[in-house]
Design an enzyme around this catalytic site. Sequence first.
Site, short mmCIF file in Angstrom:
data_model
loop_
_atom_site.label_atom_id
_atom_site.label_comp_id
_atom_site.label_asym_id
_atom_site.label_seq_id
_atom_site.Cartn_x
_atom_site.Cartn_y
_atom_site.Cartn_z
CE LYS A 1 -4.43 -1.87 0.93
NZ LYS A 1 -5.54 -2.15 1.81
NE ARG B 1 -7.48 -8.16 -0.48
CZ ARG B 1 -6.91 -7.48 -1.46
NH1 ARG B 1 -5.87 -6.71 -1.23
NH2 ARG B 1 -7.39 -7.56 -2.69
N1 HH2 Z 1 -7.44 -3.84 0.11
C1 HH2 Z 1 -7.63 -3.89 -1.21
C2 HH2 Z 1 -8.67 -4.63 -1.75
N2 HH2 Z 1 -9.50 -5.34 -0.96
N3 HH2 Z 1 -10.16 -6.05 1.18
C3 HH2 Z 1 -9.98 -6.02 2.51
N4 HH2 Z 1 -10.79 -6.72 3.30
N5 HH2 Z 1 -8.99 -5.27 3.09
C4 HH2 Z 1 -8.12 -4.54 2.35
O1 HH2 Z 1 -7.24 -3.86 2.94
C5 HH2 Z 1 -8.27 -4.55 0.92
C6 HH2 Z 1 -9.32 -5.32 0.37
C7 HH2 Z 1 -6.73 -3.10 -2.11
O2 HH2 Z 1 -7.11 -3.39 -3.37
P1 HH2 Z 1 -6.49 -2.79 -4.68
O3 HH2 Z 1 -5.88 -1.49 -4.34
O4 HH2 Z 1 -7.51 -2.81 -5.74
O5 HH2 Z 1 -5.33 -3.76 -5.07
P2 HH2 Z 1 -5.14 -5.30 -4.84
O6 HH2 Z 1 -6.45 -5.98 -4.99
O7 HH2 Z 1 -4.11 -5.71 -5.85
O8 HH2 Z 1 -4.62 -5.42 -3.44
#
Ligand code: HH2
Length: 261
Positions: A204, A239
């Site tokens: 992140k 995650r």
């Molecule tokens: N972060 C992302 C997506 N889904 N779900 C939960 N429960 N917690 C999180 O922190 C979380 C999540 C970030 O998603 P994105 O920025 O789209 O990238 P990626 O899916 O590759 O991690």
Amino acid sequence: MGVVNATPDSFSDGGRTTEAAVEHARRLLADGADILDVGGESTRPGAAPVPADEEIARVVPVIRAIRADSAVPISIDTMKPEVARAAVAAGATMWNDVAALGHAPDSLATAAELGCEVVLMHMKGEPRTMQAAPAYEDVVAEVAEFLAERAATAMAAGVARERIWLDPGVGFGKHAIRHNLPLIAGLARIVDLGFPVLLGVSRKRFIAELDREAPPDQRLGGSIAAALAGVAAGAAAVRVHDVRETVQALRVWEAVAAARD
Ligand code: HH2
């Protein structure tokens, strides 16, 4: 929890094609993932929404193929009840909802009906605009209060208490440093609500703020440091994109902790 992207615009973590996503999922399982999180719509700040039928067409073949040869828990990362429904029919066992069942009027009833596990995540605003100017008086207290309220609402709608997970939503409507770091440091306040806590810190943006604007593929050290901090504060799952390295870090960290006892 290993991240499997079924988003054609993503060149990492699966992406591109169904075959690439399934191959990536198998790699994460071999690397030691206990849960796979399949997503067909990016929630990155500024990302464009995807129609439900398109999202279903992306995730269902991936979930079916994983389920065909593995009993691993599979979560569906979606805000849309119709996508969650199709994913559970295809073999998903958990609905990971970054909107905490608040995106659609029938989200709560659908979660209760599906009977799957549910991750309720905190987000301020919505993905397109959430990073504009996030403001909190006390970020840990406000996120904890929100999650407690959503858990109570989900239970009142018929979701079983033992199926609920909570997630503070690092990066979702939070200032990189002023909000994300206190949330990780203060995670025990959320753990104290009495539900298993999922934490997503992998690659992140806050890591880049702390390390010379490192691009996402160069945030592994920071991702692991933040994951360990979360687990130390009581997170039940993290995650992550880099399963192998995170599992190794956790094994060593736990072995050292056990040697101390
Ligand atoms: N972060 C992302 C997506 N889904 N779900 C939960 N429960 N917690 C999180 O922190 C979380 C999540 C970030 O998603 P994105 O920025 O789209 O990238 P990626 O899916 O590759 O991690």
